[in-house]
Design a protein around this motif. Structure first.
Motif, PDB file in Angstrom:
ATOM      1  N   ARG A 189       0.708  -1.121  -0.115  1.00 12.95           N
ATOM      2  CA  ARG A 189       0.055  -0.190  -0.073  1.00 12.95           C
ATOM      3  C   ARG A 189       0.818   1.219  -0.119  1.00 12.95           C
ATOM      4  N   SER A 190       2.191   1.066   0.163  1.00 11.00           N
ATOM      5  CA  SER A 190       2.954   2.366   0.536  1.00 11.00           C
ATOM      6  C   SER A 190       4.440   1.673  -0.018  1.00 11.00           C
ATOM      7  N   ASN A 191       5.192   2.778  -0.628  1.00 11.58           N
ATOM      8  CA  ASN A 191       6.734   2.470  -0.830  1.00 11.58           C
ATOM      9  C   ASN A 191       7.662   2.794   0.174  1.00 11.58           C
ATOM     10  N   THR A 192       6.963   3.048   1.485  1.00 13.14           N
ATOM     11  CA  THR A 192       7.812   3.316   2.560  1.00 13.14           C
ATOM     12  C   THR A 192       8.740   2.081   3.023  1.00 13.14           C
ATOM     13  N   VAL A 193       7.866   0.946   2.720  1.00 11.21           N
ATOM     14  CA  VAL A 193       8.520  -0.227   3.363  1.00 11.21           C
ATOM     15  C   VAL A 193       9.680  -0.784   2.492  1.00 11.21           C
ATOM     16  N   PHE A 194      10.103  -0.067   1.409  1.00 14.40           N
ATOM     17  CA  PHE A 194      11.274  -0.515   0.656  1.00 14.40           C
ATOM     18  C   PHE A 194      12.680  -0.317   1.340  1.00 14.40           C
ATOM     19  N   THR A 195      12.824  -0.653   2.464  1.00 14.59           N
ATOM     20  CA  THR A 195      14.223  -0.728   3.258  1.00 14.59           C
ATOM     21  C   THR A 195      15.087  -1.506   2.404  1.00 14.59           C
ATOM     22  N   ASP A 196      16.391  -1.552   2.752  1.00 14.68           N
ATOM     23  CA  ASP A 196      17.325  -2.497   2.109  1.00 14.68           C
ATOM     24  C   ASP A 196      17.324  -3.530   2.243  1.00 14.68           C
ATOM     25  N   SER A 197      16.789  -4.123   3.830  1.00 17.72           N
ATOM     26  CA  SER A 197      16.802  -5.379   4.210  1.00 17.72           C
ATOM     27  C   SER A 197      15.122  -6.128   3.441  1.00 17.72           C
ATOM     28  N   TYR A 198      14.229  -5.236   3.464  1.00 19.76           N
ATOM     29  CA  TYR A 198      13.019  -5.598   2.819  1.00 19.76           C
ATOM     30  C   TYR A 198      13.169  -6.058   1.286  1.00 19.76           C
ATOM     31  N   ILE A 199      13.857  -5.019   0.434  1.00 14.34           N
ATOM     32  CA  ILE A 199      13.849  -5.335  -0.988  1.00 14.34           C
ATOM     33  C   ILE A 199      15.096  -6.688  -1.313  1.00 14.34           C
ATOM     34  N   ARG A 200      16.034  -6.710  -0.299  1.00 15.32           N
ATOM     35  CA  ARG A 200      17.115  -7.644  -0.779  1.00 15.32           C
ATOM     36  C   ARG A 200      16.282  -9.124  -0.562  1.00 15.32           C
ATOM     37  N   LYS A 201      15.560  -9.082   0.544  1.00 15.13           N
ATOM     38  CA  LYS A 201      14.898 -10.334   0.839  1.00 15.13           C
ATOM     39  C   LYS A 201      13.826 -10.633  -0.165  1.00 15.13           C
ATOM     40  N   THR A 202      12.963  -9.518  -0.653  1.00 19.64           N
ATOM     41  CA  THR A 202      12.180  -9.668  -1.805  1.00 19.64           C
ATOM     42  C   THR A 202      12.538 -10.044  -2.945  1.00 19.64           C
ATOM     43  N   PHE A 203      13.910  -9.364  -3.311  1.00 21.86           N
ATOM     44  CA  PHE A 203      14.192  -9.515  -4.591  1.00 21.86           C
ATOM     45  C   PHE A 203      15.128 -11.042  -4.827  1.00 21.86           C
ATOM     46  N   THR A 204      15.636 -11.435  -3.525  1.00 22.43           N
ATOM     47  CA  THR A 204      16.396 -12.698  -3.697  1.00 22.43           C
ATOM     48  C   THR A 204      15.483 -13.733  -3.309  1.00 22.43           C
ATOM     49  N   THR A 205      14.102 -13.952  -3.191  1.00 25.24           N
ATOM     50  CA  THR A 205      13.250 -14.869  -3.210  1.00 25.24           C
ATOM     51  C   THR A 205      13.180 -15.455  -4.653  1.00 25.24           C
ATOM     52  N   GLU A 206      12.806 -16.747  -4.717  1.00 26.50           N
ATOM     53  CA  GLU A 206      12.687 -17.314  -6.052  1.00 26.50           C
ATOM     54  C   GLU A 206      11.318 -17.558  -6.102  1.00 26.50           C
ATOM     55  N   TYR A 207      10.830 -16.619  -7.182  1.00 24.49           N
ATOM     56  CA  TYR A 207       9.574 -16.817  -7.593  1.00 24.49           C
ATOM     57  C   TYR A 207       9.120 -17.764  -8.749  1.00 24.49           C
ATOM     58  N   PHE A 208      10.263 -18.086  -9.496  1.00 27.35           N
ATOM     59  CA  PHE A 208       9.953 -19.136 -10.806  1.00 27.35           C
ATOM     60  C   PHE A 208      11.290 -19.800 -11.023  1.00 27.35           C
ATOM     61  N   PRO A 209      11.251 -21.059 -11.600  1.00 22.84           N
ATOM     62  CA  PRO A 209      12.335 -21.828 -11.630  1.00 22.84           C
ATOM     63  C   PRO A 209      13.381 -20.784 -12.741  1.00 22.84           C
ATOM     64  N   GLY A 210      14.816 -20.820 -12.458  1.00 22.70           N
ATOM     65  CA  GLY A 210      15.741 -20.312 -13.122  1.00 22.70           C
ATOM     66  C   GLY A 210      15.645 -18.921 -13.404  1.00 22.70           C
ATOM     67  N   GLN A 211      14.900 -18.231 -12.076  1.00 23.54           N
ATOM     68  CA  GLN A 211      14.894 -16.860 -12.154  1.00 23.54           C
ATOM     69  C   GLN A 211      16.150 -16.002 -12.185  1.00 23.54           C
ATOM     70  N   PHE A 212      17.218 -16.480 -11.730  1.00 24.81           N
ATOM     71  CA  PHE A 212      18.809 -15.863 -11.494  1.00 24.81           C
ATOM     72  C   PHE A 212      19.478 -16.668 -12.768  1.00 24.81           C
TER      73      PHE A 212
END
Length: 232
Positions: A67-90
């Motif tokens: 609902r807000s972009n204020t949650v986008f701290t380093d720790s939040y986005i690093r955890k979010t972006f390193t989560t695997e959402y689909f096979p072969g993502q990286f």
């Protein structure tokens, strides 16, 4: 009893109607995209006059409510972006039309060339009639170098937060409620290797107009132009 040919005729009419409707929808989608993107080709392209990379494989947006972009701290986005959402993502280099499953979503990769220096993810999603808020986008491109190019910085701007990898190594992270500004964040000095280099990125946004821009800068801060950009 009804004539069996009548049923065949109805089936043919229905199939024709669906085909025409599908063609019309595809044509309408292409028309909406055409303001901001052109379809990718098999040919390589060069950076634009200011060095920006306009050729990208873009994945349709992943549902990621915020609902807000204020949650986008380093720790939040690093955890979010390193989560695997689909096979072969990286690791996988996708092709135009490839599909992936993310939860209940089936998402398609699109090979596109941006008509602007900044890649309009909001317009990409809205043109495809996909979700535009509370979204996570993935982008991939290939940089081809005739020789090793040392002391290069990857320069990024994004709306909102984003993270970027070069050949599998994290190189740039933009946290917080960002607005898209040219050269907002620079990587450390890197070496582009001779041959193929893969840039992979993720952009997240809650409410707002998602987009990003990337260029490569040499040790003097000038755009790197002796490269080509491709999808494979």
């Amino acid at each position: 009893m009804k004539n069996p040919y009548y049923r065949v005729w109805l089936a043919i009419c229905f199939a024709t109607l669906m085909s025409v409707q599908g063609y019309a929808q595809n044509k309408e989608t292409a028309s909406r995209l055409a303001t901001y993107f052109s379809p990718g080709t098999t040919d390589v392209i060069s950076p634009d006059d200011d060095g920006f990379i306009r050729r990208w494989l873009l994945l349709e947006p992943i549902d990621k409510p915020n609902r807000s972009n204020t949650v986008f701290t380093d720790s939040y986005i690093r955890k979010t972006f390193t989560t695997e959402y689909f096979p072969g993502q990286f690791t996988v280099l996708p092709k135009n039309g490839d599909k992936v499953k993310v939860g209940k979503q089936e998402l398609t990769w699109h090979a596109l060339d941006s008509k602007l220096f900044n890649v309009k993810l909001f317009r990409f999603a809205s043109s495809l009639q996909k979700q535009i808020y509370g979204v996570l986008f993935w982008a991939v491109t290939v940089i081809n170098c005739p020789e090793d190019i040392p002391n290069v910085r990857i320069s990024v701007g994004s709306n909102s937060a984003s993270m970027w990898w070069l050949n599998g190594e994290e190189v740039v992270i933009l946290s917080g409620d960002c607005r898209m500004v040219k050269d907002d964040c620079l990587s450390k000095r890197l070496t582009l290797k001779k041959g193929k280099n893969i840039i992979r990125g993720a952009v997240i946004n809650g409410p707002g107009m998602s987009d990003f821009c990337i260029r490569l800068l040499d040790e003097k801060g000038a755009p790197v132009k002796n490269i080509t950009i491709s999808y494979k």
